[in-house]
Motif scaffolding. Structure first.
Motif, PDB file in Angstrom:
ATOM      1  N   TRP A   1      -2.984   1.307   7.545  1.00 16.46           N
ATOM      2  CA  TRP A   1      -3.743   0.075   7.297  1.00 16.46           C
ATOM      3  C   TRP A   1      -3.328  -1.035   8.238  1.00 16.46           C
ATOM      4  O   TRP A   1      -4.173  -1.734   8.795  1.00 16.46           O
TER       5      TRP A   1
ATOM      6  N   LEU B   1       0.821  -1.212   0.000  1.00 14.85           N
ATOM      7  CA  LEU B   1       0.000   0.000   0.000  1.00 14.85           C
ATOM      8  C   LEU B   1       0.851   1.258   0.000  1.00 14.85           C
ATOM      9  O   LEU B   1       0.461   2.285  -0.560  1.00 14.85           O
TER      10      LEU B   1
ATOM     11  N   GLY C   1       0.121   2.495   4.144  1.00 14.06           N
ATOM     12  CA  GLY C   1       0.368   1.141   4.621  1.00 14.06           C
ATOM     13  C   GLY C   1       0.490   1.056   6.130  1.00 14.06           C
ATOM     14  O   GLY C   1       0.014   0.095   6.752  1.00 14.06           O
TER      15      GLY C   1
END
Length: 372
Positions: A120, A109, A117
């Motif tokens: 997430w 990501l 990222g």
């Protein structure tokens, strides 16, 4: 009669929303803008056809595939290491592969947008393990602090062992002389001391200000994430994994040297068989992550090109090395991201099936209880 300004709550809400939207746009646009500008500048200096020609004629892909294998190992060990931090912070143990998957997905990501990222993986672990999000974020901060510690140590090591080439750069290029002049100027340190003093005064004299309180909360989270590095169990294992990760990161550069004849020429005794230029290239590339860019595209490439130029590598050859190595690493991280997505999808499907089976198996008993 002059109409009064609209100071209703709706107006302030619209203004606040507008500022948030502007920050989001800047947050998305800045990394892409930095990458695009640097890549345009790079290809303005280097012919793309030359890069393709060098790659086709002289690239040994076996070493690049070995580099990709080491990249997978580094990401996997990083996931296991993060699991140690999570358990030290009170988060329930996850399967080792789930820890790895959280890192695979985060780095994939981050190729799209820097920082996404990290957000997430914190949300993923917090929801999966039903843990406090702030606690997970604290461990992520500690994870990044350990990276900063390693980069600082490696930079100091590079300054010591590669001082001749760095000194030649400082003497030969005007920007090098400017850097030395700035760092040796007493005014720089006086200004830094003044800024630090001003910040301390503001934090103490405006202790109830909302912005100051927010900064304090962020600093407290940062400190908690940092402190757990030295108070948790299995510290020896954590720092051993850290060493493995950063040795693997160095090998990503060193193994790539053998893929091209112009970098393979640096693997000679007077350069410690390529270890010195490998260290310089690796550290320059690592420091470049401070520049916001999607997947490091742009800053990392230019940093690597510049580091290789210190050892006499031509710009076209250095650009070929930087672009091909970046491309292979990116493809590997995308594939790991696919593995992460597949694992998470299967985990969620199995959980849904388990809940349905549990509810269906309990319904006859409840019906019997009602009849009784």
């Amino acid at each position: 009669m002059t109409p009064s300004k609209d100071t209703s709550p709706k107006t302030s809400v619209r203004t606040s929303d507008g500022r948030k939207d502007l920050r989001k746009v800047l947050g998305y646009a800045l990394p892409f803008g930095v990458s695009a500008a640097l890549i345009v500048w790079l290809f303005h200096k280097v012919d793309v056809r030359t890069i393709i020609s060098i790659t086709r004629e002289s690239c040994d892909y076996r070493w690049l595939l070995a580099m990709c294998a080491v990249l997978v190992v580094s990401r996997s060990v990083r996931g296991i290491r993060w699991g140690i931090q999570l358990r030290a912070a009170g988060v329930r143990r996850m399967p080792a592969f789930a820890e790895m998957v959280s890192i695979y997905g985060a780095y994939a990501l981050n190729l799209i947008l820097t920082g996404v990222g990290e957000v997430w993986r914190c949300i993923y672990v917090a929801r999966r393990q039903r843990a406090s999000l702030s606690t997970v974020v604290g461990t992520d901060l500690g994870d990044r602090i350990s990276d900063a510690i390693m980069i600082t140590l490696l930079t100091l090591l590079t300054v010591v062992v590669a001082s001749p080439v760095l000194r030649r750069f400082m003497d030969h290029y005007s920007i090098g002389r400017d850097v030395v002049a700035i760092l040796s100027s007493p005014w720089l340190w006086i200004c830094l001391a003044g800024v630090v003093g001003a910040l301390v005064w503001v934090m103490r004299s405006h202790s109830q200000n909302s912005i100051v309180l927010r900064i304090r909360r962020e600093c407290a989270n940062l400190w908690d994430g940092f402190r757990v590095l030295f108070t948790m169990k299995h510290q020896l294992r954590f720092w051993s994994y850290t060493l493995v990760i950063w040795v693997a990161y160095f090998l990503l550069t060193y193994l790539s040297f053998f893929a091209f004849p112009f970098t393979r020429a640096l693997v000679r005794p007077e350069l410690a068989y390529g270890l010195l230029p490998g260290l310089v290239v690796f550290v320059f590339g690592s420091v470049s992550i401070a520049v916001p860019a999607s997947g490091g595209l742009g800053p990392w490439n230019l940093a690597v090109i510049f580091a290789l130029s210190l050892y006499g590598v031509d710009n076209a050859d250095a650009a070929t090395f930087a672009m091909v190595v970046w491309a292979f690493q990116t493809v590997t991280q995308v594939l790991l991201g696919v593995v992460s997505a597949a694992y998470i999808a299967r985990y969620r499907r199995d959980n849904r099936q388990g809940r349905r089976q549990s509810s269906s198996s309990s319904s006859p008993r409840s019906a019997g209880a009602r009849q009784g």
